[in-house]
Motif scaffolding. Structure first.
Motif, PDB file in Angstrom:
ATOM      1  N   GLY A 342       0.824  -1.316   0.048  1.00  0.00           N
ATOM      2  CA  GLY A 342       0.009  -0.037  -0.111  1.00  0.00           C
ATOM      3  C   GLY A 342       0.821   1.482   0.071  1.00  0.00           C
ATOM      4  O   GLY A 342       0.433   2.409  -0.485  1.00  0.00           O
ATOM      5  N   ALA A 343       2.043   1.209   0.349  1.00  0.00           N
ATOM      6  CA  ALA A 343       2.909   2.351   0.301  1.00  0.00           C
ATOM      7  C   ALA A 343       3.309   2.878  -0.839  1.00  0.00           C
ATOM      8  O   ALA A 343       3.807   3.735  -1.230  1.00  0.00           O
ATOM      9  N   ARG A 344       2.715   2.136  -1.884  1.00  0.00           N
ATOM     10  CA  ARG A 344       2.950   2.532  -3.421  1.00  0.00           C
ATOM     11  C   ARG A 344       2.234   3.850  -3.695  1.00  0.00           C
ATOM     12  O   ARG A 344       2.563   4.479  -4.578  1.00  0.00           O
ATOM     13  N   VAL A 345       1.487   4.497  -2.951  1.00  0.00           N
ATOM     14  CA  VAL A 345       0.724   5.644  -3.182  1.00  0.00           C
ATOM     15  C   VAL A 345       1.725   6.794  -2.580  1.00  0.00           C
ATOM     16  O   VAL A 345       1.415   7.958  -2.968  1.00  0.00           O
ATOM     17  N   ILE A 346       2.800   6.429  -2.061  1.00  0.00           N
ATOM     18  CA  ILE A 346       3.536   7.532  -1.678  1.00  0.00           C
ATOM     19  C   ILE A 346       4.703   7.857  -2.872  1.00  0.00           C
ATOM     20  O   ILE A 346       5.183   6.816  -3.171  1.00  0.00           O
ATOM     21  N   ARG A 347       4.773   9.113  -3.134  1.00  0.00           N
ATOM     22  CA  ARG A 347       5.544   9.341  -4.390  1.00  0.00           C
ATOM     23  C   ARG A 347       7.135   9.268  -4.226  1.00  0.00           C
ATOM     24  O   ARG A 347       7.755   9.029  -5.014  1.00  0.00           O
ATOM     25  N   SER A 348       7.357   9.877  -3.064  1.00  0.00           N
ATOM     26  CA  SER A 348       8.743  10.360  -2.990  1.00  0.00           C
ATOM     27  C   SER A 348       9.611   8.639  -2.494  1.00  0.00           C
ATOM     28  O   SER A 348       8.904   8.065  -1.484  1.00  0.00           O
ATOM     29  N   ARG A 349      10.391   8.391  -3.014  1.00  0.00           N
ATOM     30  CA  ARG A 349      11.096   7.124  -2.932  1.00  0.00           C
ATOM     31  C   ARG A 349      11.596   6.885  -1.397  1.00  0.00           C
ATOM     32  O   ARG A 349      11.299   5.898  -1.102  1.00  0.00           O
ATOM     33  N   ALA A 350      12.545   8.032  -1.174  1.00  0.00           N
ATOM     34  CA  ALA A 350      12.977   7.804   0.222  1.00  0.00           C
ATOM     35  C   ALA A 350      12.003   7.708   1.329  1.00  0.00           C
ATOM     36  O   ALA A 350      12.084   6.981   1.973  1.00  0.00           O
ATOM     37  N   GLN A 351      10.916   8.424   1.178  1.00  0.00           N
ATOM     38  CA  GLN A 351       9.880   8.497   2.155  1.00  0.00           C
ATOM     39  C   GLN A 351       8.988   7.095   2.071  1.00  0.00           C
ATOM     40  O   GLN A 351       8.616   6.329   3.013  1.00  0.00           O
ATOM     41  N   ARG A 352       8.847   6.560   0.882  1.00  0.00           N
ATOM     42  CA  ARG A 352       8.186   5.205   0.670  1.00  0.00           C
ATOM     43  C   ARG A 352       8.941   3.986   1.228  1.00  0.00           C
ATOM     44  O   ARG A 352       8.457   3.309   1.866  1.00  0.00           O
ATOM     45  N   ILE A 353      10.272   4.161   1.106  1.00  0.00           N
ATOM     46  CA  ILE A 353      11.112   3.028   1.639  1.00  0.00           C
ATOM     47  C   ILE A 353      11.121   3.432   3.185  1.00  0.00           C
ATOM     48  O   ILE A 353      11.151   2.311   3.841  1.00  0.00           O
ATOM     49  N   LEU A 354      11.215   4.454   3.636  1.00  0.00           N
ATOM     50  CA  LEU A 354      11.302   4.648   4.985  1.00  0.00           C
ATOM     51  C   LEU A 354       9.742   4.008   5.796  1.00  0.00           C
ATOM     52  O   LEU A 354      10.109   3.395   6.620  1.00  0.00           O
ATOM     53  N   THR A 355       8.755   4.253   4.821  1.00  0.00           N
ATOM     54  CA  THR A 355       7.538   3.675   5.406  1.00  0.00           C
ATOM     55  C   THR A 355       7.553   2.192   5.387  1.00  0.00           C
ATOM     56  O   THR A 355       7.128   1.497   6.516  1.00  0.00           O
ATOM     57  N   MET A 356       8.122   1.695   4.316  1.00  0.00           N
ATOM     58  CA  MET A 356       8.065   0.287   4.233  1.00  0.00           C
ATOM     59  C   MET A 356       9.175  -0.353   5.480  1.00  0.00           C
ATOM     60  O   MET A 356       8.823  -1.462   6.122  1.00  0.00           O
ATOM     61  N   MET A 357      10.093   0.392   5.863  1.00  0.00           N
ATOM     62  CA  MET A 357      11.116  -0.068   6.880  1.00  0.00           C
ATOM     63  C   MET A 357      10.270  -0.164   8.273  1.00  0.00           C
ATOM     64  O   MET A 357      10.676  -1.112   8.990  1.00  0.00           O
ATOM     65  N   THR A 358       9.205   0.668   8.612  1.00  0.00           N
ATOM     66  CA  THR A 358       8.729   0.792   9.624  1.00  0.00           C
ATOM     67  C   THR A 358       7.630  -0.258   9.732  1.00  0.00           C
ATOM     68  O   THR A 358       7.184  -0.800  10.808  1.00  0.00           O
ATOM     69  N   ILE A 359       7.007  -0.703   8.539  1.00  0.00           N
ATOM     70  CA  ILE A 359       5.654  -1.448   8.716  1.00  0.00           C
ATOM     71  C   ILE A 359       5.904  -2.847   9.548  1.00  0.00           C
ATOM     72  O   ILE A 359       5.209  -3.208  10.111  1.00  0.00           O
ATOM     73  N   PRO A 360       7.313  -3.634   9.149  1.00  0.00           N
ATOM     74  CA  PRO A 360       7.077  -4.797   9.884  1.00  0.00           C
ATOM     75  C   PRO A 360       7.025  -4.970  11.454  1.00  0.00           C
ATOM     76  O   PRO A 360       6.818  -5.644  12.033  1.00  0.00           O
ATOM     77  N   PHE A 361       7.130  -3.582  11.862  1.00  0.00           N
ATOM     78  CA  PHE A 361       6.841  -3.573  13.504  1.00  0.00           C
ATOM     79  C   PHE A 361       5.484  -3.335  13.862  1.00  0.00           C
ATOM     80  O   PHE A 361       5.182  -3.358  15.057  1.00  0.00           O
ATOM     81  N   SER A 362       4.487  -3.244  13.004  1.00  0.00           N
ATOM     82  CA  SER A 362       3.123  -3.286  12.941  1.00  0.00           C
ATOM     83  C   SER A 362       2.666  -4.780  13.729  1.00  0.00           C
ATOM     84  O   SER A 362       3.164  -5.598  12.937  1.00  0.00           O
ATOM     85  N   LEU A 363       2.158  -4.901  14.689  1.00  0.00           N
ATOM     86  CA  LEU A 363       1.769  -5.813  15.344  1.00  0.00           C
ATOM     87  C   LEU A 363       0.741  -6.896  14.685  1.00  0.00           C
ATOM     88  O   LEU A 363      -0.529  -6.506  14.768  1.00  0.00           O
ATOM     89  N   CYS A 364       1.180  -7.589  13.541  1.00  0.00           N
ATOM     90  CA  CYS A 364       0.131  -8.263  12.772  1.00  0.00           C
ATOM     91  C   CYS A 364      -0.748  -9.523  13.569  1.00  0.00           C
ATOM     92  O   CYS A 364      -0.075  -9.834  14.514  1.00  0.00           O
ATOM     93  N   SER A 365      -1.602 -10.073  12.528  1.00  0.00           N
ATOM     94  CA  SER A 365      -2.576 -11.049  13.320  1.00  0.00           C
ATOM     95  C   SER A 365      -1.954 -12.187  13.669  1.00  0.00           C
ATOM     96  O   SER A 365      -2.157 -12.856  14.679  1.00  0.00           O
ATOM     97  N   ALA A 366      -0.498 -12.372  13.016  1.00  0.00           N
ATOM     98  CA  ALA A 366      -0.012 -13.754  13.264  1.00  0.00           C
ATOM     99  C   ALA A 366       0.777 -13.375  14.728  1.00  0.00           C
ATOM    100  O   ALA A 366       0.689 -14.439  15.701  1.00  0.00           O
ATOM    101  N   ARG A 367       1.231 -12.348  14.979  1.00  0.00           N
ATOM    102  CA  ARG A 367       2.019 -12.192  16.357  1.00  0.00           C
ATOM    103  C   ARG A 367       1.013 -12.030  17.379  1.00  0.00           C
ATOM    104  O   ARG A 367       1.085 -12.485  18.656  1.00  0.00           O
ATOM    105  N   LEU A 368      -0.312 -11.432  17.010  1.00  0.00           N
ATOM    106  CA  LEU A 368      -1.295 -11.336  17.815  1.00  0.00           C
ATOM    107  C   LEU A 368      -1.545 -12.615  18.439  1.00  0.00           C
ATOM    108  O   LEU A 368      -1.859 -12.891  19.635  1.00  0.00           O
TER     109      LEU A 368
END
Ligand SMILES: Nc1nc2c(ncn2[C@@H]2O[C@H](COP(=O)(O)OP(=O)(O)OP(=O)(O)O)[C@@H](O)[C@H]2O)c(=O)[nH]1
Ligand SMILES: [Mg+2]
Lengths: 596, 93
Positions: A342-368
């Motif tokens: 979903g981070a594809r909507v972000i146009r700036s590449r640096a910002q998009r990659i930063l966003t993708m680097m942070t998403i793995p810390f989101s507590l997903c349903s498997a970890r739940l």
């Protein structure tokens, strides 16, 4: 010859809803502009010919440059189609018709769908469809994809239209009409064909936003809503989980165990303590997962996510991210993989990659699942929800820390946050049903696929050589755990638990199944064993480590693909392992020192 | 050239007309797609706290835009009486 029609339109106009309505497929739908970021196609029978319908990501205009728009544009410009099915939001023709005029320059046959007829009617908007159709020279259907009005007529129109354009063609090299020219044509056209009541009374959306976007009530209400959602998931899900657990246990003792009693001991152990306990314990989470994803679907379809972006943008901007990154973090609660895409909507590449680097810390349903199991096993029923809540807080804290440390370039080339704030909407029952079907199907396929594999492998590791006591130091697993001991003992994570973590690297869903096999007990029995062997400090340290230590394999693969290179994947892996170890270490040693 | 107000400075709840947008081609095309273009009547609905984005309504569309980007949008009040009275100048900057 195969026929193909593409669904084109601005974001959030209901393309995916119409796609599902026409083909019966299960594309993800949500009240968030930019939900679809990939091509999706399905077959549809029109008259006597099979047609391939392709759902595209939304496009703002034909100059679009974000990744999701690029996917759509590339398809339109290079793939032969019989025609474009252009979906517009009927309440917003004043801005959406411009896209139609731009698309016209491509020289492809077009059929316009004015969607959300229900909302247009309730806002008192009247559209002279015939006049509009005559002046644009295009067939037009007024429909409500969500509720189904006008869809049978649209099918007929499509069939007739296809007969007119039986062969697929490729778009002409773009001769973009001057935009100013377009504007001029449009204003006259709109004045003739669309009637909007001059003064609109405040809508439901306005009244709700008065509170939900209130300058200082907004954020507390956001927290309350989140807590409410989790209360619902917990309240509905846990009794169902207990019921299923009881059922699986009864099946095992009454039916399965007697049925295989003739087999050799190792085979019984493999079937009962390996496969059945391992898979069964994972399976008990099915009800919670379904309830959880239903709640997510309600939130996604409500339009509240865009509000969350509005409320959180100020905070996120300090870390080189924006409100959309926060929303993707919330979507990551379900599964990190689609959130990263979903981070594809972000146009700036640096910002998009930063966003993708942070998403793995989101507590997903498997970890739940892991955390639900541990909190109910080790903590009192009153403390358990708060322990769970604290893990969500920590997940955000680690996200923010990661963004803060890596923000560097993303802060400079910030992509202007510019997005639609859609009205509040309620999901229909069929959308919810489809969502829960899709998620439970996904869960069952996993349980039937790599979870079986993982569980079987764990059984082998903990029982080989066959003579040794299961999971003892003499087994393969025991030896492996022995090597890892220096890393894990400062965190209070014992050898058996570290084996489960090793498997959680593939996917966190395997962790609980692996534990069931390692301890040779499923469901309630396993809870009992954990409660006996672990004090709360060890349990919490284990959960902290599990939360942060590594994105699962598919998240890593997604990161590599979306970021276009393995650099970021390795960075993410090393960073999260390091931070997880430090976090657990700090927690465990401090807590031990304080409680001595 | 007449001096207009920037969208990030105007109060919420009043009608304004967009006069000019000083943004690069890509951004102004996106703004146009969302209904922000010269000649359109718009209204600021609210601002988010801590200097966050503002919510703008253009026709039937509500848009979120950061204040820094809204500064590129120059507007004048819809009501011509307000436009000509110099007493209202301070609210424009
Ligand atoms: N009231 C109403 N809502 C609709 C209708 N069609 C779609 N929606 C809602 O509009 C929202 C967006 O629908 P989607 O189908 O995801 O839109 P999309 O065009 O695929 O959006 P992107 O994938 O982001 O480009 C969802 O909340 C739908 O429930 C309709 O006919 N009436
Ligand atoms: Mg879609």
């Amino acid at each position: 010859m195969s026929k193909r029609i593409a669904l084109v339109g601005m974001p959030n106009t209901g393309k995916s809803t119409l796609f599902n309505r026409l083909t019966g497929a299960g594309a993800r739908v949500g009240n968030w502009p930019g939900l679809t970021v990939e091509l999706l196609s399905a077959k549809l029978l029109l008259g006597d010919s099979m047609v391939e319908l392709v759902d595209l990501p939304g496009l703002h205009n034909l100059h679009g440059f974000s990744e999701d728009e690029r996917v759509a544009r590339h398809f339109i410009e290079t793939q032969p189609v019989n025609g474009l099915l252009v979906v517009l939001n009927a309440t917003q023709l004043e801005r959406q018709l411009a896209l139609v005029l731009q698309l016209k320059a491509l020289g492809l046959p077009m059929l316009l769908v004015l969607n959300m007829a229900d909302e247009a009617a309730s806002r008192g908007i009247r559209i002279q469809v015939e006049t509009l159709s005559a002046s644009l020279g295009l067939p037009i259907s007024l429909v409500s994809a969500k509720h189904g009005q006008g869809v049978p007529e649209l099918r007929q129109a499509l069939t007739a239209w296809l007969r007119q354009y039986p062969t697929p063609i490729t778009a002409q090299a773009r001769v973009l009409a001057e935009d100013d020219n377009i504007e001029h044509t449009l204003d006259t056209l709109l004045a003739q064909t669309v009637h909007v009541p001059p003064v609109l009374s405040p809508s439901h959306t306005d009244r709700l936003d008065h509170f939900l976007l209130h300058p200082w009530l907004g954020l507390p209400l956001f927290l309350l809503i989140m807590l409410g959602v989790f209360q619902v998931v917990y309240g509905l899900g846990t009794p169902l989980q207990d019921g299923l657990g009881w059922l699986l246990d009864a099946l095992k003792t009454r039916w399965l165990a007697p049925a295989i009693s003739g087999l050799p001991a190792w085979a019984i152990s493999f079937l009962l303590e390996g496969l059945y306990d391992g898979i069964g314990t994972v399976m008990t989470f099915l009800p919670i997962i379904v309830v959880f994803f239903l709640a997510m679907a309600v939130v996604e379809d409500s339009g509240y996510l865009a509000r969350a972006a509005f409320l959180m943008d100020a905070l996120m901007s300090r870390m080189g991210l924006d409100g959309r990154a926060f929303v993707l973090q919330l979507m990551g609660f379900g599964c990190n993989v689609p959130a990263m895409m979903g981070a594809r909507v972000i146009r700036s590449r640096a910002q998009r990659i930063l966003t993708m680097m942070t998403i793995p810390f989101s507590l997903c349903s498997a970890r739940l699942q892991v955390f639900l199991f541990f909190t109910t096993a080790v903590f009192s029923p009153r403390a358990a929800p708060w322990v769970l809540f604290s893990l969500y807080v920590i997940s955000f804290a680690v996200t923010f820390l990661t963004a803060w440390i890596w923000r560097g370039r993303a802060r400079k080339g910030a992509d202007p946050l510019l997005m639609e704030l859609p009205p509040y909407r309620l999901p229909t029952v069929s959308v919810l049903a489809r969502q829960s079907l899709r998620e439970s199907g996904h869960f069952l396929r996993q349980a039937g696929g790599f979870i079986i594999l993982g569980v079987a492998l764990v059984w082998f590791l903990t029982h080989f050589p066959l003579g040794a006591a299961p999971a003892s130091p003499a087994t393969l697993a025991g030896r492996l755990a022995g090597w890892m001991e220096p890393i894990f003992s400062p965190l209070g994570i014992d050898q058996l638990l570290s084996i489960a973590l090793l498997f959680g690297f593939v996917a966190k869903e395997v962790v609980i199944g692996a534990l069931a096999v390692i301890y040779g007990a499923g469901g309630d029995q396993l809870s009992g064993i954990l409660a006996q062997r672990l004090d709360w400090i060890q349990a919490y340290s284990f959960m902290l480590f599990t939360l942060v230590y590594t994105p699962c394999l598919s998240a890593l693969a997604t990161l590599r693909r979306e970021a276009g290179g393995s650099r970021y994947m390795w960075a993410s892996l090393v960073w999260s392992l390091g931070i997880a170890w430090l976090l657990s270490f700090a927690f465990y040693q401090t807590a031990r020192a304080l409680t001595q | 050239m007449t001096k207009f107000c920037s969208l990030n400075t105007v109060p919420a709840g009043r009608c304004y007309i967009i006069m000019r947008i000083d943004a690069d081609a890509d951004l102004s095309a996106r703004m146009r797609a969302l209904g922000l273009q010269p000649g359109r009547r718009i209204q600021v609905m609210r601002r988010s706290p801590f200097h966050g984005p503002i919510q703008v309504r253009s026709g039937q569309t509500d848009i979120i835009i950061r204040r820094a980007d809204a500064a590129a949008i120059h507007v004048r009040p819809c009501d011509p009486n307000i436009e000509h009275s110099p007493a209202n100048e301070p609210e424009c900057n």
